[in-house]
Structure formats: structure tokens, C-alpha cells
Scaffold this motif. Sequence first.
Motif, PDB file in Angstrom:
ATOM      1  N   ALA A 399     -66.458  17.354 -24.337  1.00  0.00           N
ATOM      2  CA  ALA A 399     -65.612  16.585 -23.414  1.00  0.00           C
ATOM      3  C   ALA A 399     -64.435  17.428 -22.929  1.00  0.00           C
ATOM      4  O   ALA A 399     -64.063  17.376 -21.747  1.00  0.00           O
ATOM      5  N   LEU A 400     -63.842  18.210 -23.818  1.00  0.00           N
ATOM      6  CA  LEU A 400     -62.747  19.093 -23.409  1.00  0.00           C
ATOM      7  C   LEU A 400     -63.244  20.119 -22.395  1.00  0.00           C
ATOM      8  O   LEU A 400     -62.551  20.434 -21.420  1.00  0.00           O
ATOM      9  N   ALA A 401     -64.442  20.644 -22.623  1.00  0.00           N
ATOM     10  CA  ALA A 401     -65.005  21.611 -21.670  1.00  0.00           C
ATOM     11  C   ALA A 401     -65.231  20.979 -20.309  1.00  0.00           C
ATOM     12  O   ALA A 401     -65.034  21.615 -19.265  1.00  0.00           O
ATOM     13  N   GLU A 402     -65.642  19.685 -20.293  1.00  0.00           N
ATOM     14  CA  GLU A 402     -65.880  18.992 -19.027  1.00  0.00           C
ATOM     15  C   GLU A 402     -64.620  18.897 -18.178  1.00  0.00           C
ATOM     16  O   GLU A 402     -64.689  18.858 -16.946  1.00  0.00           O
ATOM     17  N   VAL A 403     -63.452  18.820 -18.832  1.00  0.00           N
ATOM     18  CA  VAL A 403     -62.202  18.726 -18.074  1.00  0.00           C
ATOM     19  C   VAL A 403     -61.512  20.085 -17.945  1.00  0.00           C
ATOM     20  O   VAL A 403     -60.347  20.172 -17.602  1.00  0.00           O
ATOM     21  N   GLY A 404     -62.251  21.161 -18.244  1.00  0.00           N
ATOM     22  CA  GLY A 404     -61.737  22.501 -17.977  1.00  0.00           C
ATOM     23  C   GLY A 404     -60.883  23.107 -19.067  1.00  0.00           C
ATOM     24  O   GLY A 404     -60.105  24.025 -18.804  1.00  0.00           O
ATOM     25  N   LEU A 405     -61.000  22.619 -20.311  1.00  0.00           N
ATOM     26  CA  LEU A 405     -60.232  23.172 -21.428  1.00  0.00           C
ATOM     27  C   LEU A 405     -61.175  23.867 -22.401  1.00  0.00           C
ATOM     28  O   LEU A 405     -62.258  23.359 -22.706  1.00  0.00           O
ATOM     29  N   ASP A 406     -60.738  25.015 -22.898  1.00  0.00           N
ATOM     30  CA  ASP A 406     -61.522  25.787 -23.867  1.00  0.00           C
ATOM     31  C   ASP A 406     -61.685  24.979 -25.151  1.00  0.00           C
ATOM     32  O   ASP A 406     -60.721  24.410 -25.676  1.00  0.00           O
ATOM     33  N   GLY A 407     -62.893  24.926 -25.669  1.00  0.00           N
ATOM     34  CA  GLY A 407     -63.136  24.201 -26.901  1.00  0.00           C
ATOM     35  C   GLY A 407     -62.301  24.689 -28.069  1.00  0.00           C
ATOM     36  O   GLY A 407     -62.007  23.927 -29.002  1.00  0.00           O
ATOM     37  N   ILE A 427     -57.952  12.449 -20.218  1.00  0.00           N
ATOM     38  CA  ILE A 427     -59.191  12.137 -19.496  1.00  0.00           C
ATOM     39  C   ILE A 427     -60.405  12.399 -20.387  1.00  0.00           C
ATOM     40  O   ILE A 427     -61.354  11.616 -20.431  1.00  0.00           O
ATOM     41  N   ALA A 428     -60.367  13.511 -21.141  1.00  0.00           N
ATOM     42  CA  ALA A 428     -61.474  13.818 -22.056  1.00  0.00           C
ATOM     43  C   ALA A 428     -61.632  12.727 -23.103  1.00  0.00           C
ATOM     44  O   ALA A 428     -62.761  12.347 -23.449  1.00  0.00           O
ATOM     45  N   ARG A 429     -60.512  12.208 -23.618  1.00  0.00           N
ATOM     46  CA  ARG A 429     -60.585  11.140 -24.619  1.00  0.00           C
ATOM     47  C   ARG A 429     -61.275   9.898 -24.052  1.00  0.00           C
ATOM     48  O   ARG A 429     -61.983   9.180 -24.765  1.00  0.00           O
ATOM     49  N   ALA A 430     -61.067   9.623 -22.768  1.00  0.00           N
ATOM     50  CA  ALA A 430     -61.685   8.446 -22.155  1.00  0.00           C
ATOM     51  C   ALA A 430     -63.169   8.669 -21.883  1.00  0.00           C
ATOM     52  O   ALA A 430     -63.999   7.814 -22.183  1.00  0.00           O
ATOM     53  N   ALA A 446     -49.250  14.521 -12.911  1.00  0.00           N
ATOM     54  CA  ALA A 446     -48.641  15.635 -13.635  1.00  0.00           C
ATOM     55  C   ALA A 446     -49.351  16.959 -13.378  1.00  0.00           C
ATOM     56  O   ALA A 446     -48.988  17.973 -13.969  1.00  0.00           O
ATOM     57  N   LEU A 447     -50.357  16.958 -12.503  1.00  0.00           N
ATOM     58  CA  LEU A 447     -51.169  18.150 -12.312  1.00  0.00           C
ATOM     59  C   LEU A 447     -50.756  18.905 -11.058  1.00  0.00           C
ATOM     60  O   LEU A 447     -50.441  18.318 -10.028  1.00  0.00           O
ATOM     61  N   ASP A 448     -50.783  20.243 -11.156  1.00  0.00           N
ATOM     62  CA  ASP A 448     -50.598  21.040  -9.949  1.00  0.00           C
ATOM     63  C   ASP A 448     -51.799  20.832  -9.039  1.00  0.00           C
ATOM     64  O   ASP A 448     -52.855  20.356  -9.446  1.00  0.00           O
ATOM     65  N   ARG A 449     -51.626  21.214  -7.768  1.00  0.00           N
ATOM     66  CA  ARG A 449     -52.630  20.873  -6.762  1.00  0.00           C
ATOM     67  C   ARG A 449     -53.990  21.505  -7.054  1.00  0.00           C
ATOM     68  O   ARG A 449     -55.031  20.875  -6.842  1.00  0.00           O
ATOM     69  N   SER A 450     -54.013  22.746  -7.534  1.00  0.00           N
ATOM     70  CA  SER A 450     -55.308  23.389  -7.773  1.00  0.00           C
ATOM     71  C   SER A 450     -56.054  22.688  -8.901  1.00  0.00           C
ATOM     72  O   SER A 450     -57.255  22.424  -8.801  1.00  0.00           O
ATOM     73  N   VAL A 451     -55.356  22.366 -10.006  1.00  0.00           N
ATOM     74  CA  VAL A 451     -55.997  21.658 -11.115  1.00  0.00           C
ATOM     75  C   VAL A 451     -56.317  20.219 -10.699  1.00  0.00           C
ATOM     76  O   VAL A 451     -57.354  19.666 -11.078  1.00  0.00           O
ATOM     77  N   GLN A 452     -55.431  19.618  -9.913  1.00  0.00           N
ATOM     78  CA  GLN A 452     -55.689  18.273  -9.406  1.00  0.00           C
ATOM     79  C   GLN A 452     -57.008  18.228  -8.649  1.00  0.00           C
ATOM     80  O   GLN A 452     -57.824  17.314  -8.835  1.00  0.00           O
ATOM     81  N   LYS A 453     -57.218  19.224  -7.822  1.00  0.00           N
ATOM     82  CA  LYS A 453     -58.437  19.278  -7.034  1.00  0.00           C
ATOM     83  C   LYS A 453     -59.665  19.376  -7.940  1.00  0.00           C
ATOM     84  O   LYS A 453     -60.693  18.725  -7.710  1.00  0.00           O
ATOM     85  N   GLN A 454     -59.538  20.177  -9.010  1.00  0.00           N
ATOM     86  CA  GLN A 454     -60.636  20.317  -9.964  1.00  0.00           C
ATOM     87  C   GLN A 454     -60.901  18.995 -10.689  1.00  0.00           C
ATOM     88  O   GLN A 454     -62.054  18.603 -10.891  1.00  0.00           O
ATOM     89  N   VAL A 455     -59.812  18.309 -11.107  1.00  0.00           N
ATOM     90  CA  VAL A 455     -59.971  17.059 -11.846  1.00  0.00           C
ATOM     91  C   VAL A 455     -60.577  15.984 -10.943  1.00  0.00           C
ATOM     92  O   VAL A 455     -61.447  15.207 -11.369  1.00  0.00           O
ATOM     93  N   LEU A 456     -60.129  15.927  -9.683  1.00  0.00           N
ATOM     94  CA  LEU A 456     -60.714  14.949  -8.760  1.00  0.00           C
ATOM     95  C   LEU A 456     -62.204  15.227  -8.551  1.00  0.00           C
ATOM     96  O   LEU A 456     -63.023  14.299  -8.522  1.00  0.00           O
ATOM     97  N   ALA A 457     -62.558  16.511  -8.412  1.00  0.00           N
ATOM     98  CA  ALA A 457     -63.972  16.868  -8.273  1.00  0.00           C
ATOM     99  C   ALA A 457     -64.743  16.475  -9.528  1.00  0.00           C
ATOM    100  O   ALA A 457     -65.882  15.981  -9.447  1.00  0.00           O
ATOM    101  N   LEU A 458     -64.120  16.681 -10.694  1.00  0.00           N
ATOM    102  CA  LEU A 458     -64.758  16.293 -11.955  1.00  0.00           C
ATOM    103  C   LEU A 458     -64.992  14.781 -12.000  1.00  0.00           C
ATOM    104  O   LEU A 458     -66.088  14.317 -12.347  1.00  0.00           O
ATOM    105  N   LEU A 459     -63.952  14.005 -11.658  1.00  0.00           N
ATOM    106  CA  LEU A 459     -64.087  12.548 -11.690  1.00  0.00           C
ATOM    107  C   LEU A 459     -65.174  12.061 -10.735  1.00  0.00           C
ATOM    108  O   LEU A 459     -65.957  11.163 -11.066  1.00  0.00           O
ATOM    109  N   LEU A 460     -65.238  12.665  -9.542  1.00  0.00           N
ATOM    110  CA  LEU A 460     -66.271  12.274  -8.579  1.00  0.00           C
ATOM    111  C   LEU A 460     -67.657  12.652  -9.090  1.00  0.00           C
ATOM    112  O   LEU A 460     -68.623  11.901  -8.916  1.00  0.00           O
ATOM    113  N   ALA A 461     -67.762  13.830  -9.736  1.00  0.00           N
ATOM    114  CA  ALA A 461     -69.055  14.254 -10.279  1.00  0.00           C
ATOM    115  C   ALA A 461     -69.496  13.342 -11.422  1.00  0.00           C
ATOM    116  O   ALA A 461     -70.677  12.958 -11.514  1.00  0.00           O
TER     117      ALA A 461
END
Length: 546
Positions: A399-407, A427-430, A446-461
Motif C-alpha cells: 500500500a505504501l508503494a502504491e502511494v509512492g513511498l519506499d517500503g 491514503i495508504a492506510r485507507a 498538504a501536497l506540492d503540485r507535482s506530488v498532488q498530480k501523482q496522488v490524483l492520478a493514483l486515486l483515479l487509477a
Amino acid sequence: MTAPILSIRDLRVSFATPDGPVEAVKGIDLDLAAGEALAVVGESGSGKSQLMMAAMGLLAKNGTARGSARYRGEELIGLPARRLNRVRGAKITMIFQEPMTSLDPLQPVGRQIAETLRVHSHLSARAARRRTVELLDLVRLKDPERRVSAYPHELSGGQRQRVMIAMALANEPDILIADEPTTALDVTIQAEILALIADLRTRLGMAILFITHDLQIVRAFCERVMVMRDGRVMEEGDVATIFTAPREDYTRMLLAAEPEGTKPTAPPAPPILRAENVGVHFAIGRGAQLAAVDGVSLTLSPGETVGIVGESGSGKSTLARALLNLLPATGEVRFRDTPITGLSRRQMRPYRHALQMVFQDPYGALSPRLTVGEIVAEGLTVHAPELGAAERRARAVAALAEVGLDGAMARRFPHEFSGGQRQRIAIARAIVLKPAALVLDEPTSALDRSVQKQVLALLLALQAAHNLAYVFISHDLAVIRAVADRVMVMKDGRVVEEGPTARIFEAPATGYTRELIAAAFDLSAILAARQSNPNARGSASTIAGT
């Protein structure tokens, strides 16, 4: 540039962790002149906040600072706490990113502001209270005479942030360090707060060090900008040059990382969640009640995203909690045709894995006593007891890997992460429980725009892969436009307008919605208008004494 009032040289910050030392800041130089507005930008985890936490002597216990940070020639690194306290809170103040964890939950907010005034300005109790009311009114907290007695948990995220801003400005500091001070604020209040800070800066010669991921604010507010990545300075210069002719690919990536596009329309499906005439009322003394949510109805289908927007205090977050039966409410909420309103904690347990929430304040929602791996896996212990410890750990790492964090980060604690990283942990906990519906309360604020974009893409995926239903609460209308199928606009606890996303943005039916949209996409113009009218509410004259 004139002689700096804050001069930082070769500042280094490291943290002791179970995996060895982690270097967060790697030899930064910085000069800040009186009256200057300097922005420090960069992705989550770049070291922006830790740079100034080190200078203020506010690092976590496992943090170490080396190098030099001088305020008007006096070295701050290693300064005894008693002498440092004469500087911080009076000469240098800081607006923190997460107000809920910065405010004492056991003290009314008015008392906390008044304490700052009494310690540093030596005001009497009566004078401090009077000044506190003025400050709360200045930052547009409704009914400031009553709010001075409110506790932090009784305020919305945006209201708590305004309390923090009032506290920071109270003693007319030389330097204001603003660490993401407007992330929890809707766009209209954001412009007023920025205009207020700009006015105060002009009148008092106050320097501003703005730590932010919002490049629109940088362009509208600051003269110089320093771009950080992985604890180092990538480039710096005047705002016009950085925005029009950046040297580094990294800077160009940050400038291009704005939410864009629209969500593909979800196919029609029977609702998975249905709310009818939901109301939430709070007692406010002497038999009076506040209608935080008043007669709101909502339907949510699999694969669909309903966006909820509105100013701070409009009832968005309270509605979210009512939908998940996290607070008492009237009306009815049904999940898969089962009424859940009013169910006890034990009765709700079978539904909790399917109805998950990502809260606005990630630090306040994460236990400081558990590692992030334990936090993410905790829900599996309750809702998937058949899993062994090894399988729970494996799912948490995935789950951490899915949101872009190293295990490997699973062994660290929440305080060792940046604000944006902590939001990804939440988000990973949910998502580790594979819910059917997810309520997201400002999940990218709380996210910068580049990470925000990644998280939004993750949520849509994730939504596309698992047919998830989302209730998405945000004050960022660019984000809502990119992710929502339908939009509900709230004000004072009521829905003032709702409809398909395209219609709301292209042809809003109410003046309130038009004002929100205009503010969201033209902050520079609104900020300039506020500054050009010194008699508008939000002028700093009350504080400056002019």
C-alpha cells in the motif's frame, strides 16, 4: 540586497532513524533582508520546513542541526532555550503547516493567543483579550467574541489555520516564517490573508519567508524564490526570472505540475451511498444551536466522484463525518440499502472497512507511537484477522508503494516525514482495506503540485481498477475540476448549487459559485485588488496601530 536580518550558512539537518541517519538538509545558504518576501519551494520531503525548524530550534528530538543561523548577528543554532524564547514568538514567528497539532487541545484558542501577547508584549489580561478579539476579527473568523472561547476541535481546519495566523502576527514580528499558511484556506480567504500579510509587511518592514508548494502564491506575493530538492538548493533568483526562464529541468517540472484534464464520466449505476436531509447541530450555549449542516441530501454510485466545495466553515468536513456516522446527525444515511445513521460503534464495525476516510490533518490522524507500517496495517488487524503478521506487513508495504513511498520507510515514525508524505501514508492506510467508498477530506491540500498530480492520478487509477466511489472535499477548484463527476457547492451548512462538473465551472448559477471560481483562477488579480484598497476588511491597520 540590503544587509540581511537573517543569515544562514551551510546549515545541515539530520535525523537518527532505525535505518541509520537521514540527512534532510545538506548545506543550505540563505539571506533574508528586512521587508523582503522570499519563497522556498520544492517537492514534499525536499527539506523546506526542516530548514527553518532547525533555525528556530524546533527540530524533533532525533534531529540535529549543524552550521549557522544568525538573526541580526546573534547565532541561533545552539542558543539556550531561555534566550531563544526571547526571539521566537516575538521577533521571529512561524505559522505551522498543521494547526491542529500546533494548538493546545486543552485550552481555548483565545487563551492561547492571549498568552503570546502577555508573555512578549506584557499586556494585562483584559488588554490581551481585547487584542485577541481584534486579531480574530482581522483574519475573518466569524463571531470572534464567541470564538475566543472555542477549543481547537470545535473549529474547522481553515478556522484553526486563521487562529495560527492571528497568533503569529500578534507581536508584530521582524520575520514571519509562513510554512504552507494557506493550504487549509479556501481561495477567497486565502487572498484576504495574503493581502493582510502583505499590508503588515509594508507598514512594519516585516520580512516574510514563505514555504509553499503553491506557485501561484509565489508569483503573486514574493520577489525572490529558492528551489529545493533532496535537501539542496537547485536554483534561486528573482521570481520573474525563475518563472519565465528557469535553468533547471526540475524547476520547469514544478511549474508545469498543475492539475489538468477532466475525469471520464462514470457509467450510471445504483447508488452505493444515499443521504437524505442530513443535519448536524452543535450546542453553542444558553440553549442556542449552530446548524453546521442543514438539510443536505446526496447520492454516490460506484465509480463516481462527488466533489464538495465551499469556504472554510461551510460544513464540508462536518458533512463528511456525518456520512460515515462519525458524529450524531439527523436525517438518514444508507449504505447499500442499510441505514447506518445512529448505529453504535459496535454495530458500525462490519461497515468500517468498506467506508473509509482520509482526514484533512494527516499528522493529527496518525498515531505518533506507531511506525507507519504498523499504522497502515492496523486496520487489517481488525478487519482481516485471518491474516498473519507477515502478510499484514507485506500488504502495508504494498500500500505504501502504491502511494509512492519506499517500503523501507515502514519502520519510521510519522514525525520523520514531511506533511505531504504523511498525507500519502494516510491514503495508504485507507486503501489497504480495499474500501467500496472513500471520503477524502482535503487529501491533497498538504501536497506540492507535482506530488498532488501523482496522488490524483493514483486515486483515479484506483477508482477505475476497483470501481471505487469517492466523496472528494477540497477548496482547490482546479483539483475538483480534474477529478469530480458532479459538484456540490456548500455555504453556511446548506447546498447552494449542485450539478455536473462541466456545468458548474462553465455556467455557475449563483453569484457565490462565480466568486469561488474567479478567486481560484485569478489569485494575483484578487490579491492586487485587496492591496489597493486599504480600507477593505483585512487591513493591517488594527495591528500596526495606525
